[in-house]
Design a protein around this motif. Structure first.
Motif: not given
Length: 460
Positions: A116-117, A227-228, A430-432, A458-459
């Motif tokens: 994951d990020g 997540t991208t 890409a989102v944060t 992946r969470g």
């Protein structure tokens, strides 16, 4: 940030790479007002090369080409220090760049599926700048080798020294040197390029926005997830045709910014304020009357605010939001950029020292426009392609994915709209966001209707 003991990434060696040609002693380059403003943040870019390519990317040859390249970048091999007014400058000591080598205890494909990020951060170097950075390397590289082949090469730096454009082109120039080709976008190190201008207005919408940001309290830290989303060219073309009547000139950035802003707004807790604001970050290199080269050393980003009513975002007519985003970004004028520089100079203390930096990425939701990185691949023109995907250590061996991470992002979150290796209208976003909001966003029907593939999502 140290790598946790349970990480799948293990650093096994560290060294310093210096330039093959010593830097002339005594040089120092002052940082600009915009550079000082980015002092709260760090920047990290990770270039992924898959297994069949990685066998051709050997450490020793690229170490030698890096050493040769660094002769052109005295500000990258230098160290930070203070000038007589107490402001930051780069002292060209030729002390070199720290390089780390690491092993990743999984395969390339499994990493992209399962990481994951947050875990992705282990592929890069995250270090807080010490109080006295005279021996601290502000640019750091980490080369990560996956089981069975594949590498991820990460560049980390203090955001004061580089924005995403310069940092991207530093790696691309390294790959040009490795292939024995001319540097497509050489560094342009000229601090006076962004000096304050006495005739520039210091009371514009931009300066009012920066002044308001400086007064905001830092929100409490939250657990964030990244997540991208990868959107195909055909999907973007289809969606642009749907909103053509509202905004025929809309770009993929306009569309995706409007889409994600409106959907993220739906995941937020209700607020009493009927207005919703988005901070939009735009690179100004090529929007100036006298454009700066892509290789300009430093920061050329303008943060501006777009405000809409909550009912406009909830109204369900995406085309109207797209039109608002397009009108805002297209209407940004050069005077806003210069007035911002003047404003930062106007708030220096009596000794001439810049004011302490405040959060630029936040606390409001921030969206970064990276469309300008779809550009000519060399100074003489040529193919217009995403510059980050032209970073090829070997001919035709392009990165499969490039991640951009920003340190110390808080508040409502961050959206980066980036080119895709597919080219054309394809984009990666890409989102944060705070973790609970991210779970909802991944399930949003409007976003899923564009059939994105998810990368590093992946969470936990």
């Amino acid at each position: 940030m140290s790598i946790p003991n349970n990480s799948r990434v293990a650093v096994h060696s560290k060294l310093t790479v210096v330039s093959s040609t010593p830097t002339e002693p005594g040089q120092a380059f002052p940082l600009s007002a915009l550079d000082h403003a980015m002092g709260r943040h760090t920047l990290h870019i990770i270039f992924y090369y898959r297994s069949e390519q990685a066998g051709r990317i050997q450490f020793e040859p690229i170490r030698r080409s890096l050493s040769e390249l660094l002769s052109l970048y005295p500000t990258v091999t230098g160290r930070l220090g203070r000038d007589g007014e107490g402001n930051w400058e780069v002292k060209c000591t030729d002390a070199g760049v720290r390089v780390l080598r690491a092993k990743v205890a999984t395969t390339f494909d499994e990493w992209l599926r399962s990481a994951d990020g947050e875990e992705e951060k282990d592929l890069a170097v995250w270090e807080d700048m010490p109080d006295d950075p005279c021996i601290w390397s502000p640019f750091r590289i980490q080369m990560n080798e996956f089981e069975g082949g594949g590498v991820a090469i990460a560049l980390s730096c203090a955001h004061m020294l580089a924005d995403p454009t310069f940092a991207t082109l530093l790696i691309k120039s390294w790959t040009d040197a490795q292939r024995g080709e001319p540097i497509g976008h050489p560094p342009f190190i000229y601090p006076p390029a962004l000096r304050s201008r006495p005739t520039s207005n210091a009371t514009t919408k931009a300066t009012a926005y920066y002044a308001s940001k400086a007064k905001l309290e830092e929100p409490p830290p939250l657990n964030m997830a990244t997540t991208t989303f990868n959107f195909s060219s055909s999907a973007i073309k289809r969606e642009l045709s749907k909103i053509h009547a509202h905004c025929p000139e809309a770009s993929p950035f306009d569309l995706l910014t409007a889409l994600f802003w409106s959907r993220i707004h739906q995941t937020m807790a209700p607020k009493n304020d009927p207005k919703r604001s988005l901070s939009i970050c735009t690179d100004f290199r090529k929007r100036l009357h006298a454009p700066l080269p892509y290789g300009y050393f430093g920061n050329t980003m303008l943060f501006s605010r777009l405000t809409l009513g909550a009912e406009e975002l909830d109204g369900g007519d995406l085309g109207l939001v797209v039109r608002s985003v397009h009108s805002h970004t297209a209407g940004l004028e050069e005077e806003e950029f210069w007035s911002t520089i003047n404003w930062f100079h106007s708030i220096k203390d009596e000794k001439g020292k810049f004011a302490p930096p405040f959060a630029m990425y936040g606390p409001e939701l921030t969206c970064v426009d990276m469309e300008h990185l779809i550009a000519p691949s060399g100074p003489s023109g040529g193919a217009v392609e995403p510059l980050m995907y032209m970073a090829m250590f070997e001919k035709d061996v392009k990165p499969e994915h490039v991640s951009y991470l920003v340190g110390n992002v808080g508040g409502e979150g961050l959206i980066l709209v980036m080119p895709s290796p597919e080219g054309g209208l394809a984009r990666r976003v890409a989102v944060t966001l705070p973790e609970e909001q991210m779970v909802k966003l991944r399930e949003n029907r409007a976003i899923l209707s564009l059939e994105p593939t998810l990368i590093l999502s992946r969470g936990r």
